[in-house]
Design a protein around this motif. Structure first.
Motif, PDB file in Angstrom:
ATOM      1  N   ALA A 144       0.817  -1.224   0.000  1.00  0.00           N
ATOM      2  CA  ALA A 144       0.000   0.000   0.000  1.00  0.00           C
ATOM      3  C   ALA A 144       0.842   1.261   0.000  1.00  0.00           C
ATOM      4  O   ALA A 144       0.384   2.320  -0.447  1.00  0.00           O
ATOM      5  N   GLY A 145       2.061   1.165   0.518  1.00  0.00           N
ATOM      6  CA  GLY A 145       2.884   2.366   0.594  1.00  0.00           C
ATOM      7  C   GLY A 145       4.152   2.115   1.382  1.00  0.00           C
ATOM      8  O   GLY A 145       4.531   0.962   1.623  1.00  0.00           O
ATOM      9  N   ALA A 171       6.197   9.307  -9.431  1.00  0.00           N
ATOM     10  CA  ALA A 171       6.476   9.869 -10.755  1.00  0.00           C
ATOM     11  C   ALA A 171       6.394   8.798 -11.843  1.00  0.00           C
ATOM     12  O   ALA A 171       6.103   9.093 -12.997  1.00  0.00           O
ATOM     13  N   GLN A 172       6.628   7.557 -11.404  1.00  0.00           N
ATOM     14  CA  GLN A 172       6.571   6.426 -12.328  1.00  0.00           C
ATOM     15  C   GLN A 172       5.126   5.949 -12.531  1.00  0.00           C
ATOM     16  O   GLN A 172       4.871   5.080 -13.361  1.00  0.00           O
ATOM     17  N   GLY A 173       4.200   6.519 -11.754  1.00  0.00           N
ATOM     18  CA  GLY A 173       2.797   6.142 -11.896  1.00  0.00           C
ATOM     19  C   GLY A 173       2.298   5.175 -10.846  1.00  0.00           C
ATOM     20  O   GLY A 173       1.148   4.754 -10.869  1.00  0.00           O
ATOM     21  N   ARG A 174       3.170   4.832  -9.871  1.00  0.00           N
ATOM     22  CA  ARG A 174       2.733   3.927  -8.798  1.00  0.00           C
ATOM     23  C   ARG A 174       1.849   4.713  -7.833  1.00  0.00           C
ATOM     24  O   ARG A 174       2.171   5.836  -7.455  1.00  0.00           O
ATOM     25  N   ARG A 175       0.747   4.089  -7.416  1.00  0.00           N
ATOM     26  CA  ARG A 175      -0.145   4.754  -6.451  1.00  0.00           C
ATOM     27  C   ARG A 175       0.118   4.169  -5.071  1.00  0.00           C
ATOM     28  O   ARG A 175      -0.476   3.166  -4.691  1.00  0.00           O
ATOM     29  N   VAL A 176       1.050   4.769  -4.364  1.00  0.00           N
ATOM     30  CA  VAL A 176       1.442   4.294  -3.036  1.00  0.00           C
ATOM     31  C   VAL A 176       1.339   5.451  -2.040  1.00  0.00           C
ATOM     32  O   VAL A 176       1.586   6.602  -2.386  1.00  0.00           O
ATOM     33  N   TRP A 177       0.964   5.111  -0.807  1.00  0.00           N
ATOM     34  CA  TRP A 177       0.740   6.132   0.218  1.00  0.00           C
ATOM     35  C   TRP A 177       1.979   6.297   1.088  1.00  0.00           C
ATOM     36  O   TRP A 177       2.796   5.381   1.220  1.00  0.00           O
TER      37      TRP A 177
END
Ligand SMILES: [Zn+2]
Ligand SMILES: [Zn+2]
Length: 296
Positions: A144-145, A171-177
């Motif tokens: 998750a992050g 910046a690479q497009g990963r959606r991490v918190w």
């Protein structure tokens, strides 16, 4: 070009609660210096709303918590997957996951524990600031992050901060918190970093779900009073912040004020995949919002 924003935050007028807590705590059940009840008493006395005991490869389950007095806090089951590789916090765990040397196997195992999730712990710990490398964070899927702040690393080699790796992933497009935790092993480690989580209901399950889906901000002392999104505009206000910056891709600062409030229009930054906010108060106190993803 019109842009739109995807973000995890509730409407400021939604009925709910902002709860403060720490997900990274050791006790005498692993290498912590204090027994679980002493640790629980300490956090409760400081006004924490939730706490996760995260002993090394030892699950603290609801049945364990039942033996102690919660002092009114929501207690979250979990552990820190530790042996034989980079450490991962297993939040909301219903069972212990083996510390597989191939950490992707642990990440896969967590998928079979519904509702739970994993956080990469203290990525910039150790002399080469590489407890968890950016290559590992890029390769792994299903977490998750990461801890963008881990308090105990303040007295160990490396950096307690890991926003560098966060920005590279985002910046690479990963959606991490981004999470902030104490990783407390002793009394001096307590109340350095925490998460402030929005929930509609005060339950441990709701806290875990909001932490999994990004409905929180991370803090080491700055309190965010308001996060407001209207169309492509984002406003962040914190009365104890002296400076607020908006960061775009790779951590580039796209706006900054020495004031307790900042409003930006994502229309101005269509080439950034996201905007996130960092806030500074007195001393080293900070807060970090989660990213607002920009889509065109
Ligand atoms: Zn650790
Ligand atoms: Zn730890």
């Amino acid at each position: 070009m019109a842009v739109s924003l995807e973000h995890p935050y509730p409407d400021p007028d939604d009925a709910g609660h902002w709860l403060r807590g720490n997900l990274h705590t050791h006790t005498t059940r692993s290498d912590g210096k204090r027994d679980p009840q002493t640790v629980i008493d300490d956090y409760a006395a400081r006004g924490y709303h939730f706490l996760m005991i995260s002993d090394h490869d030892v699950l603290t389950a609801p049945a364990d918590y039942a033996a102690w007095d919660s002092r009114g806090m929501l207690l979250i089951p979990g552990n820190e997957i530790s042996a034989r590789g980079p450490h991962l916090l297993h939040v909301g765990a219903s069972r212990r996951i083996d510390p597989f040397p191939q950490r992707q196997e642990a990440l896969n195992a967590a998928r079979n524990d519904p509702g739970s999730f994993l956080i990469a712990a203290h990525p910039n710990w150790q002399e080469a600031f590489d407890h968890t490398t950016i290559a590992q964070l890029r390769e792994w899927t299903g977490y998750a992050g990461l801890e963008i702040y881990n308090g105990v690393i303040s007295r160990l080699p490396g950096s307690p901060y890991a926003t560098n790796k966060w920005d590279m992933l985002l910046a690479q497009g990963r959606r991490v918190w981004g999470y902030a935790n104490d990783d407390s092993h002793r009394d001096v480690d307590v109340e350095q970093g925490w998460n402030v989580v929005w929930v509609a209901q005060r339950t441990a399950e709701a806290v875990v779900e909001s932490l999994r889906t990004g409905r929180f901000y991370a803090s080491t002392g700055v309190t965010i009073d308001r996060i407001e999104v209207r169309g492509s505009r984002i406003r962040v206000a914190a009365s104890n912040a002296h400076r607020i910056a908006a960061m775009g891709a790779f951590g580039k600062r796209v706006a900054q004020v020495d004031a307790p409030e900042l409003e930006v229009d994502a229309e101005s930054f269509p080439d950034h995949r996201y905007i996130r906010f960092e806030l500074w108060g007195v001393g080293e106190r900070q807060a970090w919002t989660q990213p607002f993803f920009i889509t065109t």
